[in-house]
Motif scaffolding. Structure first.
Motif, PDB file in Angstrom:
ATOM      1  N   ASN A 108      10.889  -1.940  -8.202  1.00 17.08           N
ATOM      2  CA  ASN A 108      10.665  -1.801  -6.857  1.00 17.08           C
ATOM      3  C   ASN A 108       9.265  -1.356  -6.476  1.00 17.08           C
ATOM      4  O   ASN A 108       9.252  -0.395  -6.155  1.00 17.08           O
ATOM      5  CB  ASN A 108      11.670  -1.243  -6.270  1.00 17.08           C
ATOM      6  CG  ASN A 108      11.706  -1.408  -4.658  1.00 17.08           C
ATOM      7  OD1 ASN A 108      11.103  -2.266  -4.132  1.00 17.08           O
ATOM      8  ND2 ASN A 108      12.607  -0.588  -3.935  1.00 17.08           N
ATOM      9  N   THR A 109       8.272  -1.996  -6.646  1.00 18.34           N
ATOM     10  CA  THR A 109       7.018  -1.719  -6.179  1.00 18.34           C
ATOM     11  C   THR A 109       6.564  -2.461  -5.038  1.00 18.34           C
ATOM     12  O   THR A 109       6.494  -3.903  -4.936  1.00 18.34           O
ATOM     13  CB  THR A 109       5.988  -2.180  -7.573  1.00 18.34           C
ATOM     14  OG1 THR A 109       6.478  -1.731  -8.685  1.00 18.34           O
ATOM     15  CG2 THR A 109       4.725  -1.474  -7.260  1.00 18.34           C
ATOM     16  N   ASN A 110       6.093  -1.545  -4.009  1.00 21.58           N
ATOM     17  CA  ASN A 110       5.947  -2.389  -2.675  1.00 21.58           C
ATOM     18  C   ASN A 110       4.400  -2.893  -2.443  1.00 21.58           C
ATOM     19  O   ASN A 110       4.020  -3.521  -1.765  1.00 21.58           O
ATOM     20  CB  ASN A 110       6.011  -1.216  -1.697  1.00 21.58           C
ATOM     21  CG  ASN A 110       7.336  -0.725  -1.726  1.00 21.58           C
ATOM     22  OD1 ASN A 110       7.719   0.633  -1.891  1.00 21.58           O
ATOM     23  ND2 ASN A 110       8.281  -1.664  -0.861  1.00 21.58           N
ATOM     24  N   TYR A 111       3.310  -2.056  -3.221  1.00 22.03           N
ATOM     25  CA  TYR A 111       2.196  -2.336  -3.166  1.00 22.03           C
ATOM     26  C   TYR A 111       1.403  -2.363  -4.702  1.00 22.03           C
ATOM     27  O   TYR A 111       1.750  -1.431  -5.564  1.00 22.03           O
ATOM     28  CB  TYR A 111       1.422  -1.455  -2.477  1.00 22.03           C
ATOM     29  CG  TYR A 111       1.851  -1.309  -1.113  1.00 22.03           C
ATOM     30  CD1 TYR A 111       2.823  -0.040  -0.649  1.00 22.03           C
ATOM     31  CD2 TYR A 111       1.725  -2.191   0.017  1.00 22.03           C
ATOM     32  CE1 TYR A 111       3.279  -0.035   0.749  1.00 22.03           C
ATOM     33  CE2 TYR A 111       1.865  -2.074   1.407  1.00 22.03           C
ATOM     34  CZ  TYR A 111       2.986  -1.024   1.570  1.00 22.03           C
ATOM     35  OH  TYR A 111       3.468  -0.980   2.868  1.00 22.03           O
ATOM     36  N   TRP A 112       0.461  -3.131  -4.850  1.00 23.47           N
ATOM     37  CA  TRP A 112      -0.509  -3.355  -6.130  1.00 23.47           C
ATOM     38  C   TRP A 112      -1.679  -3.401  -5.886  1.00 23.47           C
ATOM     39  O   TRP A 112      -2.126  -3.832  -4.971  1.00 23.47           O
ATOM     40  CB  TRP A 112       0.148  -4.907  -6.801  1.00 23.47           C
ATOM     41  CG  TRP A 112       1.669  -4.982  -7.119  1.00 23.47           C
ATOM     42  CD1 TRP A 112       2.700  -5.358  -6.563  1.00 23.47           C
ATOM     43  CD2 TRP A 112       2.165  -4.549  -8.434  1.00 23.47           C
ATOM     44  NE1 TRP A 112       3.781  -5.627  -7.189  1.00 23.47           N
ATOM     45  CE2 TRP A 112       3.376  -4.753  -8.432  1.00 23.47           C
ATOM     46  CE3 TRP A 112       1.475  -3.752  -9.549  1.00 23.47           C
ATOM     47  CZ2 TRP A 112       4.342  -4.499  -9.611  1.00 23.47           C
ATOM     48  CZ3 TRP A 112       2.388  -3.339 -10.661  1.00 23.47           C
ATOM     49  CH2 TRP A 112       3.911  -3.924 -10.536  1.00 23.47           C
ATOM     50  N   GLY A 113      -2.504  -2.716  -6.939  1.00 26.35           N
ATOM     51  CA  GLY A 113      -3.840  -3.151  -6.983  1.00 26.35           C
ATOM     52  C   GLY A 113      -4.266  -4.280  -7.654  1.00 26.35           C
ATOM     53  O   GLY A 113      -3.204  -5.243  -8.103  1.00 26.35           O
ATOM     54  N   GLN A 114      -5.425  -4.704  -7.924  1.00 25.22           N
ATOM     55  CA  GLN A 114      -5.937  -5.850  -8.335  1.00 25.22           C
ATOM     56  C   GLN A 114      -6.168  -5.778  -9.756  1.00 25.22           C
ATOM     57  O   GLN A 114      -6.273  -6.824 -10.590  1.00 25.22           O
ATOM     58  CB  GLN A 114      -7.416  -6.235  -7.839  1.00 25.22           C
ATOM     59  CG  GLN A 114      -8.528  -5.686  -8.483  1.00 25.22           C
ATOM     60  CD  GLN A 114      -8.664  -4.101  -8.370  1.00 25.22           C
ATOM     61  OE1 GLN A 114      -7.877  -3.458  -7.366  1.00 25.22           O
ATOM     62  NE2 GLN A 114      -9.520  -3.264  -8.998  1.00 25.22           N
ATOM     63  N   GLY A 115      -6.158  -4.749 -10.583  1.00 27.13           N
ATOM     64  CA  GLY A 115      -5.978  -4.554 -11.973  1.00 27.13           C
ATOM     65  C   GLY A 115      -7.315  -4.137 -12.502  1.00 27.13           C
ATOM     66  O   GLY A 115      -8.301  -4.569 -11.782  1.00 27.13           O
ATOM     67  N   THR A 116      -7.498  -3.490 -13.571  1.00 28.00           N
ATOM     68  CA  THR A 116      -8.669  -3.217 -14.352  1.00 28.00           C
ATOM     69  C   THR A 116      -8.424  -3.621 -15.744  1.00 28.00           C
ATOM     70  O   THR A 116      -7.521  -3.194 -16.265  1.00 28.00           O
ATOM     71  CB  THR A 116      -9.145  -1.900 -14.294  1.00 28.00           C
ATOM     72  OG1 THR A 116     -10.278  -1.534 -14.830  1.00 28.00           O
ATOM     73  CG2 THR A 116      -8.044  -0.846 -14.783  1.00 28.00           C
TER      74      THR A 116
END
Length: 122
Positions: A108-116
């Protein structure tokens, strides 16, 4: 809304260390549990580590336990992932995520970054 920006990825050799950062902006950072996840080519995204809102509680995937350390600095709105003794199988795109609970953030993850991208050569 929470905006997340990861940094710190790169190309390293097996056995090296790397520290990822995830800077948050928008809503109050300390209101969110934070997690790190990764996705290798051809595989599903998987949970790596989580940390509670205050940083008092952490959890790790078995594959990284003892090698990776998650931490956070609420004054800097940043969560970190210190990765030691890196292995080629750690190669993946690493994402940070924000959720309401460290116990449930893996599903249950509400927000994500773009990744590295992290690449570990043998």
């Amino acid at each position: 809304q929470v905006q997340l920006v990861e940094s710190g990825g790169g190309l390293v050799q097996a056995g090296d260390s790397l520290k990822l950062s995830c800077a948050a902006s928008g809503r109050t950072f300390s209101n969110y549990a934070m997690g790190w996840f990764r996705q290798a080519p051809g595989k599903a995204r998987e949970f790596v580590a989580a940390i509670s809102r205050t940083g008092a509680s952490t959890s790790y995937a078995d594959s990284v336990k003892g090698r990776f350390t998650i931490s956070r600095d609420n004054a800097k709105n940043t969560v970190y992932l210190q990765m030691n003794s890196l292995k080629p199988e750690d190669t993946a795109v690493y994402y940070c995520g924000a959720g309401t609970s460290a116990a449930t953030i893996s599903r249950n993850t509400n927000y994500w970054g773009q990744g590295t991208q992290v690449t570990v050569s043998s």
